[in-house]
Design a protein around this motif. Structure first.
Motif, PDB file in Angstrom:
ATOM      1  N   TYR A 140       0.816  -1.211   0.000  1.00  0.00           N
ATOM      2  CA  TYR A 140       0.000   0.000   0.000  1.00  0.00           C
ATOM      3  C   TYR A 140       0.850   1.260   0.000  1.00  0.00           C
ATOM      4  N   GLN A 141       2.159   1.122   0.284  1.00  0.00           N
ATOM      5  CA  GLN A 141       3.049   2.274   0.216  1.00  0.00           C
ATOM      6  C   GLN A 141       4.499   1.795   0.089  1.00  0.00           C
ATOM      7  N   PHE A 142       5.331   2.701  -0.424  1.00  0.00           N
ATOM      8  CA  PHE A 142       6.738   2.393  -0.644  1.00  0.00           C
ATOM      9  C   PHE A 142       7.600   3.517  -0.091  1.00  0.00           C
ATOM     10  N   ALA A 143       8.836   3.158   0.315  1.00  0.00           N
ATOM     11  CA  ALA A 143       9.804   4.150   0.771  1.00  0.00           C
ATOM     12  C   ALA A 143      11.103   3.988   0.002  1.00  0.00           C
ATOM     13  N   PRO A 185      13.588  11.950   4.160  1.00  0.00           N
ATOM     14  CA  PRO A 185      12.425  12.033   3.272  1.00  0.00           C
ATOM     15  C   PRO A 185      12.825  12.505   1.892  1.00  0.00           C
ATOM     16  N   VAL A 186      11.928  12.384   0.947  1.00  0.00           N
ATOM     17  CA  VAL A 186      12.169  12.775  -0.439  1.00  0.00           C
ATOM     18  C   VAL A 186      11.133  13.822  -0.839  1.00  0.00           C
ATOM     19  N   GLU A 187      11.560  14.830  -1.585  1.00  0.00           N
ATOM     20  CA  GLU A 187      10.628  15.863  -2.042  1.00  0.00           C
ATOM     21  C   GLU A 187       9.650  15.313  -3.071  1.00  0.00           C
ATOM     22  N   LEU A 188       8.401  15.717  -2.946  1.00  0.00           N
ATOM     23  CA  LEU A 188       7.385  15.404  -3.946  1.00  0.00           C
ATOM     24  C   LEU A 188       6.876  16.713  -4.514  1.00  0.00           C
ATOM     25  N   ARG A 196       6.453  19.140  -0.925  1.00  0.00           N
ATOM     26  CA  ARG A 196       6.414  18.528   0.408  1.00  0.00           C
ATOM     27  C   ARG A 196       7.396  17.371   0.475  1.00  0.00           C
ATOM     28  N   GLU A 197       7.897  17.135   1.666  1.00  0.00           N
ATOM     29  CA  GLU A 197       8.808  16.031   1.887  1.00  0.00           C
ATOM     30  C   GLU A 197       8.061  14.892   2.577  1.00  0.00           C
ATOM     31  N   GLN A 198       8.291  13.677   2.124  1.00  0.00           N
ATOM     32  CA  GLN A 198       7.657  12.534   2.756  1.00  0.00           C
ATOM     33  C   GLN A 198       8.533  11.308   2.578  1.00  0.00           C
TER      34      GLN A 198
END
Length: 332
Positions: A140-143, A185-188, A196-198
């Motif tokens: 459901y999500q990746f990092a 975190p990585v910028e989106l 935003r960073e997440q």
């Protein structure tokens, strides 16, 4: 004079619409008209994979039927295959391996073609003993788990998710000149939204909920007529994925990812694919067939890889069936 300006304005608006339809291709690009003609046929479902071996199940199935006009368009070194699967208009692409190639491939697909949703499938490793070779994970999500800040020796920064190299010294834990890694975190960036960073990048929640119906899909157990797994592979729903440009065979690092990040699947592309889709505002879902588990030995790597690719492809096709039944329009 007013009507003259109105006509000029209308023509300018029409020109802008045409530019938007052909998106990133320049007017003098030799494929500009080709891409325009493809987009005028309507919207498409995007289908993507990292490397050619993952496309073997697609080719063997005979499900993909190329269009008669412009079945293949090559842009940025990648071939975009135009056709249908089960009556659904599809454009599929082999992006290339690792994050940078995946991101470029997906961004090129989404910027140049009228894609309303993206299905990504392929092979992955596994860090979690709750999954086995042959299983298919639906994260459901990746990092981006190799997005780090590497500290100097003697640094005092602390973080509960840090990787402390000294903790892995033998025969006992201690100080290590490599010190620690802290997750970053990585910028989106996306149109109309603040940067935003997440750390976690989610797949589309509506598509993910729809994919919950795939848990009962029967997967292949046998590599060939003589070699089979000793168990029945399963579709595993509700997991997290890890992405980095690292082939992970180290069991201790796998334990770290499980403990501090709670991940199950481990690959080199998925987070980049989801990131590119979020940047372009396109819903995405990812299916990953497990080909290896960190620290464990299994039967023929080539055979297992083919099985993992086949099973992930099978689940991806079942998901398209769900879209057809729901009469989905590939929008959030």
């Amino acid at each position: 004079m007013g009507s003259k300006y109105a006509i000029i304005l209308a023509m300018a608006i029409m020109l802008l619409v045409q530019v938007q339809q052909s998106m990133q291709l320049k007017f003098n690009h030799p494929l500009h008209e080709v891409v325009d003609s493809i987009n005028r046929r309507g919207s498409y479902l995007g289908l993507a994979l990292a490397f050619p071996a993952e496309g073997n199940p697609l080719h063997a199935s005979g499900l993909f039927i190329p269009t008669q006009n412009h079945p293949i368009v090559e842009i940025a070194g990648r071939k975009f295959n135009v056709g249908t699967i089960k009556g659904v208009k599809v454009i599929y692409v082999v992006t290339g391996e690792k994050g940078v190639n995946a991101a470029i491939g997906i961004h090129t697909l989404l910027q140049n073609f009228n894609i309303k949703g993206l299905v990504y499938y392929g092979m992955a490793g596994c860090a979690n003993i709750s999954m086995s070779v042959g299983d298919v994970g639906i994260p459901y999500q990746f990092a981006f788990t190799s997005s780090w800040r590497w500290l100097e020796f003697g640094a005092t920064d602390t973080d509960e998710k840090q990787l402390d190299f000294g903790a892995y010294n033998l025969p006992r834990p201690g100080k290590n000149l490599l010190e620690k890694l802290l997750p970053e975190p990585v910028e989106l960036l996306s149109d109309g939204k603040e940067v935003r960073e997440q750390y976690w990048f989610p797949v589309d929640p509506h598509w993910y909920k729809l994919a919950s119906q795939l848990q009962g899909v029967k997967l292949d157990r046998c590599v060939n007529a003589t070699t089979c797994l000793p168990y029945q592979p399963q579709v595993v729903y509700g997991v997290r994925g890890s992405t980095s440009d690292i082939f992970m065979s180290n069991l201790e690092y796998a334990k770290f990812l499980i403990k501090e990040h709670g991940v199950s699947t481990v690959d080199e592309e998925s987070a980049a694919v989801v990131h590119a889709s979020l940047t372009n505002g396109v819903p995405v879902i990812v299916f990953r067939g497990i080909s290896d588990v960190a620290g464990k030995q299994h039967i023929s790597v080539a055979g297992i890889s083919a099985l993992a690719a086949t099973n992930s492809f099978k689940v991806a096709m079942k998901f398209i069936d769900l879209l057809i039944k729901k009469k989905a329009t590939y929008t959030i």
